[in-house]
Design an enzyme around this catalytic site. Structure first.
Site, PDB file in Angstrom:
ATOM      1  N   LYS A 108     154.650 -80.894  18.781  1.00  0.00           N
ATOM      2  CA  LYS A 108     155.403 -82.002  18.177  1.00  0.00           C
ATOM      3  C   LYS A 108     156.393 -82.614  19.172  1.00  0.00           C
ATOM      4  O   LYS A 108     157.567 -82.825  18.860  1.00  0.00           O
ATOM      5  CB  LYS A 108     156.114 -81.539  16.898  1.00  0.00           C
ATOM      6  CG  LYS A 108     155.132 -80.994  15.850  1.00  0.00           C
ATOM      7  CD  LYS A 108     155.851 -80.495  14.616  1.00  0.00           C
ATOM      8  CE  LYS A 108     154.859 -79.936  13.606  1.00  0.00           C
ATOM      9  NZ  LYS A 108     154.211 -78.684  14.040  1.00  0.00           N
ATOM     10  N   ARG A 109     155.900 -82.916  20.365  1.00  0.00           N
ATOM     11  CA  ARG A 109     156.736 -83.464  21.423  1.00  0.00           C
ATOM     12  C   ARG A 109     157.299 -84.828  21.023  1.00  0.00           C
ATOM     13  O   ARG A 109     156.648 -85.602  20.311  1.00  0.00           O
ATOM     14  CB  ARG A 109     155.946 -83.581  22.722  1.00  0.00           C
ATOM     15  CG  ARG A 109     155.476 -82.239  23.292  1.00  0.00           C
ATOM     16  CD  ARG A 109     156.631 -81.300  23.550  1.00  0.00           C
ATOM     17  NE  ARG A 109     156.216 -80.081  24.231  1.00  0.00           N
ATOM     18  CZ  ARG A 109     156.848 -78.933  24.150  1.00  0.00           C
ATOM     19  NH1 ARG A 109     157.933 -78.826  23.401  1.00  0.00           N
ATOM     20  NH2 ARG A 109     156.428 -77.877  24.810  1.00  0.00           N
TER      21      ARG A 109
END
Length: 311
Positions: A108-109
């Site tokens: 979930k950058r």
């Protein structure tokens, strides 16, 4: 070059299974004999845990390679054990790929500019090293096939990953409607134009994926759409007709197979994640974990039957 969307769609069709295996280990998930074996091999502390994680992952991957074609690794579960955990993550991804799995890094950058570019290289591509005479050297840290992203910062945080998709045949899954109970605190807020926040995000995801894999039914720009919101999933399919949905919430979070498949397009265009319900199958069976991989297989077979019946 074969696109990520093509590879994923083919995997699901060949195996006749839209299941996604989540290998998101924590210490309490690991059978005691694996920790004992790591200790007997001289491992201690974080190294012992990471070695047990790797043995756990490899056994399950071996057991399910003819049943499930896509595996997701939650980065935080490995990062919490520092360098040993990160090495385990890297080895696990490489081992899964060697068995023919498609791999998703669940990280979930969310960042912009050079930082987003570095995240893209770390997860999907390769980073430069000092030149050796006339040849350029690179280092692939994780080399996953796809990564999950938080797009709250807009296209500035997504563009480097789109470039990796275009150049390397990789994929991304962007958070749109998540499965957690408090998702609506932000995602359900009304915007001035009448849309909800999650609807605006869906429209952006559809737009960002429009040019990637043009002319194909599905884009390599996918969307995370929780199984716990089936009505919204059906609505989002109309807004994102070409997106492959990564669908969390089935099993341990309470969503049914019918809920999980609500957003599919004619039975296609989605992969349903199961992590704890598969990894912890040995605990549910009340065993000591000697046959943990076989217990995971039994649970995976039930999951496939459940999903196919719903389809």
């Amino acid at each position: 070059m074969t696109t990520f969307a093509e590879k994923l769609t083919r995997k699901v069709e060949v195996l006749q299974n839209p299941s996604l295996l989540g290998l998101d280990p924590n210490l309490s998930y690991i059978p005691g004999h694996l920790l004992d074996q790591a200790g007997q091999a001289g491992k201690q502390g974080a190294d012992q845990v990471a070695a047990a994680f790797l043995a756990f992952n490899k056994a399950i991957l071996q057991e399910l390679q003819d049943l499930i074609g896509v595996v997701k690794f939650q980065s935080a579960c490995y990062e919490q054990y520092g360098p040993a955990g990160l090495n385990c993550l890297r080895e696990s991804i490489g081992y899964a790929k060697s068995l023919g799995y498609l791999t998703i890094l669940d990280a979930k950058r969310n960042d912009i500019g050079s930082t987003a570019s570095a995240y893209a290289r770390a997860s999907l591509a390769a980073s430069p090293l000092p030149e050796d005479q006339s040849s350029s050297q690179t280092y692939a840290a994780l080399d996953a096939d796809a990564v999950t992203l938080n797009a709250y910062l807009g296209i500035d945080g997504i563009k480097p990953f789109l470039d990796a998709c275009q150049a390397l045949g990789k994929g991304i899954f962007i958070l749109v409607r998540t499965s957690n109970p408090s998702a609506g605190d932000l995602q359900d807020l009304d915007l001035a134009d009448g849309r909800k926040v999650y609807e605006a995000m869906a429209d952006l995801v559809a737009q960002w994926g429009e040019d990637l894999d043009a002319g194909q039914k599905f884009s390599s720009v996918g969307a995370v759409v929780g199984a716990t919101w089936p009505d919204q999933a059906r609505h989002l399919r109309a807004r994102m007709p070409r997106q492959i949905f990564l669908i969390p919430g089935y099993g341990a979070q309470g969503a049914s197979a019918h809920d999980a498949l609500a957003g599919l397009s004619e039975g296609r265009g989605g992969i349903v994640n199961a992590s704890r319900s598969l990894m912890l199958a040995w605990q549910k069976e009340g065993t000591q974990g000697q046959d943990f991989a076989q217990a995971t297989r039994r649970a995976a077979l039930k999951m496939r039957e459940d999903l196919l019946s719903a389809l």
